[in-house]
Design a protein around this motif. Structure first.
Motif, PDB file in Angstrom:
ATOM      1  N   CYS A   1     -30.825 104.143  58.926  1.00  0.00           N
ATOM      2  CA  CYS A   1     -30.695 102.605  59.918  1.00  0.00           C
ATOM      3  C   CYS A   1     -30.272 103.392  60.737  1.00  0.00           C
ATOM      4  N   ASN A   2     -30.540 102.164  61.832  1.00  0.00           N
ATOM      5  CA  ASN A   2     -29.510 102.435  62.629  1.00  0.00           C
ATOM      6  C   ASN A   2     -30.518 100.521  64.332  1.00  0.00           C
ATOM      7  N   SER A   3     -29.706 100.376  65.012  1.00  0.00           N
ATOM      8  CA  SER A   3     -29.712 100.076  65.793  1.00  0.00           C
ATOM      9  C   SER A   3     -29.911 100.092  67.363  1.00  0.00           C
ATOM     10  N   ASP A   4     -31.094  99.707  68.164  1.00  0.00           N
ATOM     11  CA  ASP A   4     -31.270 100.613  69.053  1.00  0.00           C
ATOM     12  C   ASP A   4     -29.717 101.118  70.017  1.00  0.00           C
ATOM     13  N   LEU A   5     -29.031 100.269  70.331  1.00  0.00           N
ATOM     14  CA  LEU A   5     -27.472 100.348  70.544  1.00  0.00           C
ATOM     15  C   LEU A   5     -27.224 101.322  70.148  1.00  0.00           C
ATOM     16  N   GLN A   6     -26.503 101.515  68.743  1.00  0.00           N
ATOM     17  CA  GLN A   6     -25.966 102.421  68.668  1.00  0.00           C
ATOM     18  C   GLN A   6     -26.878 104.237  67.290  1.00  0.00           C
TER      19      GLN A   6
ATOM     20  N   VAL B   1     -32.956  95.014  56.821  1.00  0.00           N
ATOM     21  CA  VAL B   1     -34.274  95.418  57.061  1.00  0.00           C
ATOM     22  C   VAL B   1     -34.016  96.096  55.563  1.00  0.00           C
ATOM     23  N   TYR B   2     -36.207  95.990  55.679  1.00  0.00           N
ATOM     24  CA  TYR B   2     -36.150  96.704  54.643  1.00  0.00           C
ATOM     25  C   TYR B   2     -37.365  97.692  55.508  1.00  0.00           C
ATOM     26  N   LEU B   3     -37.905  98.692  54.458  1.00  0.00           N
ATOM     27  CA  LEU B   3     -39.103  99.632  54.862  1.00  0.00           C
ATOM     28  C   LEU B   3     -39.392  99.543  53.420  1.00  0.00           C
ATOM     29  N   GLN B   4     -40.540  99.007  52.968  1.00  0.00           N
ATOM     30  CA  GLN B   4     -41.284  99.107  51.758  1.00  0.00           C
ATOM     31  C   GLN B   4     -42.476 100.217  52.368  1.00  0.00           C
ATOM     32  N   MET B   5     -42.785 101.170  51.300  1.00  0.00           N
ATOM     33  CA  MET B   5     -43.089 103.145  51.776  1.00  0.00           C
ATOM     34  C   MET B   5     -43.678 102.704  50.566  1.00  0.00           C
ATOM     35  N   ASP B   6     -45.309 103.065  50.851  1.00  0.00           N
ATOM     36  CA  ASP B   6     -46.313 103.344  49.754  1.00  0.00           C
ATOM     37  C   ASP B   6     -47.693 104.637  50.057  1.00  0.00           C
ATOM     38  N   SER B   7     -47.894 105.338  49.435  1.00  0.00           N
ATOM     39  CA  SER B   7     -48.303 106.003  49.182  1.00  0.00           C
ATOM     40  C   SER B   7     -48.101 107.234  49.761  1.00  0.00           C
ATOM     41  N   LEU B   8     -46.604 107.794  49.106  1.00  0.00           N
ATOM     42  CA  LEU B   8     -46.179 108.396  49.420  1.00  0.00           C
ATOM     43  C   LEU B   8     -46.467 109.878  49.410  1.00  0.00           C
TER      44      LEU B   8
ATOM     45  N   CYS C   1     -31.641  98.531  54.621  1.00  0.00           N
ATOM     46  CA  CYS C   1     -30.698  98.602  55.931  1.00  0.00           C
ATOM     47  C   CYS C   1     -29.489  96.769  55.627  1.00  0.00           C
ATOM     48  N   ALA C   2     -28.871  97.458  54.825  1.00  0.00           N
ATOM     49  CA  ALA C   2     -27.961  95.898  55.152  1.00  0.00           C
ATOM     50  C   ALA C   2     -26.527  96.150  56.447  1.00  0.00           C
ATOM     51  N   ALA C   3     -26.856  95.132  57.443  1.00  0.00           N
ATOM     52  CA  ALA C   3     -25.598  95.378  58.895  1.00  0.00           C
ATOM     53  C   ALA C   3     -25.397  94.621  58.905  1.00  0.00           C
ATOM     54  N   SER C   4     -23.867  94.871  59.275  1.00  0.00           N
ATOM     55  CA  SER C   4     -22.741  93.644  59.826  1.00  0.00           C
ATOM     56  C   SER C   4     -21.975  94.162  60.950  1.00  0.00           C
ATOM     57  N   GLY C   5     -20.670  93.142  61.678  1.00  0.00           N
ATOM     58  CA  GLY C   5     -20.231  93.327  61.968  1.00  0.00           C
ATOM     59  C   GLY C   5     -21.081  93.555  63.840  1.00  0.00           C
ATOM     60  N   PHE C   6     -21.998  92.764  63.192  1.00  0.00           N
ATOM     61  CA  PHE C   6     -22.771  92.184  64.777  1.00  0.00           C
ATOM     62  C   PHE C   6     -23.674  91.548  65.156  1.00  0.00           C
ATOM     63  N   THR C   7     -23.904  90.519  65.839  1.00  0.00           N
ATOM     64  CA  THR C   7     -25.287  89.346  65.560  1.00  0.00           C
ATOM     65  C   THR C   7     -26.483  89.963  65.672  1.00  0.00           C
ATOM     66  N   PHE C   8     -27.001  89.285  64.220  1.00  0.00           N
ATOM     67  CA  PHE C   8     -28.560  89.910  64.101  1.00  0.00           C
ATOM     68  C   PHE C   8     -28.911  89.140  64.601  1.00  0.00           C
ATOM     69  N   ASP C   9     -29.340  89.095  65.721  1.00  0.00           N
ATOM     70  CA  ASP C   9     -30.750  88.234  66.380  1.00  0.00           C
ATOM     71  C   ASP C   9     -31.081  88.657  67.670  1.00  0.00           C
ATOM     72  N   ASP C  10     -30.648  89.472  67.967  1.00  0.00           N
ATOM     73  CA  ASP C  10     -31.756  90.087  69.107  1.00  0.00           C
ATOM     74  C   ASP C  10     -31.713  91.881  69.077  1.00  0.00           C
ATOM     75  N   GLY C  11     -31.867  92.173  69.848  1.00  0.00           N
ATOM     76  CA  GLY C  11     -31.862  93.286  70.047  1.00  0.00           C
ATOM     77  C   GLY C  11     -33.242  94.628  68.313  1.00  0.00           C
TER      78      GLY C  11
ATOM     79  N   VAL D   1     -19.259  98.165  63.643  1.00  0.00           N
ATOM     80  CA  VAL D   1     -20.945  98.299  63.311  1.00  0.00           C
ATOM     81  C   VAL D   1     -20.353  98.734  62.100  1.00  0.00           C
ATOM     82  N   GLN D   2     -22.021  98.382  61.551  1.00  0.00           N
ATOM     83  CA  GLN D   2     -22.113  98.756  60.064  1.00  0.00           C
ATOM     84  C   GLN D   2     -23.399  98.773  59.636  1.00  0.00           C
ATOM     85  N   LEU D   3     -24.501  99.832  59.635  1.00  0.00           N
ATOM     86  CA  LEU D   3     -25.805  99.681  59.083  1.00  0.00           C
ATOM     87  C   LEU D   3     -25.851 100.861  57.998  1.00  0.00           C
TER      88      LEU D   3
END
Length: 117
Positions: free
Chosen positions: A96-101, A79-86, A22-32, A2-4
């Motif tokens: 970035c991280n999965s809930d499990l990791q 996954v993206y995080l658009q940050m405005d009005s910083l 956040c580019a994710a790999s090594g797990f099923t990207f449809d849950d969690g 698993v990589q994020l």
């Protein structure tokens, strides 16, 4: 394995915008869920935003609500995080991280966001 991988940070002035990826790999990207965290110098890591990979439901910390937008592109496993009005207080290393990791205590390197006044 698993990589994020967080990317897209940089140096900006207050009021400007950044988009983190956040580019994710090594797990099923449809849950969690995928969660964005940040850690300012001398501070504890804090949760910023979360998106459910199952249904796209989102949540935000009060400090960023209305300014940040999280989204998931399941086809790209990203996954993206658009940050405005910083603000200067948004400065920190963003992870970035999965809930499990997160529960396992696994963390990637993160990406540095510096907001200057």
């Amino acid at each position: 394995d698993v990589q994020l991988q967080a990317s897209g940070g940089g140096l900006v002035q207050a009021g400007e915008s950044l988009r983190l990826s956040c580019a994710a790999s090594g797990f099923t990207f449809d849950d969690g869920a995928i969660i964005w965290f940040r850690q300012a110098p001398g501070k504890e890591r804090e949760g910023v935003s979360c998106v459910s990979l199952r249904d796209g439901d989102t949540d935000y910390a009060d400090s960023v609500k209305g300014r940040f937008t999280i989204s998931a592109d399941n086809a790209k496993n990203t996954v993206y995080l658009q940050m405005d009005s910083l603000r200067t207080e948004d400065t920190g290393v963003y992870f970035c991280n999965s809930d499990l990791q997160t529960n396992y205590g696994y963390w990637g390197q993160g990406t540095l966001v510096t907001v200057s006044s």
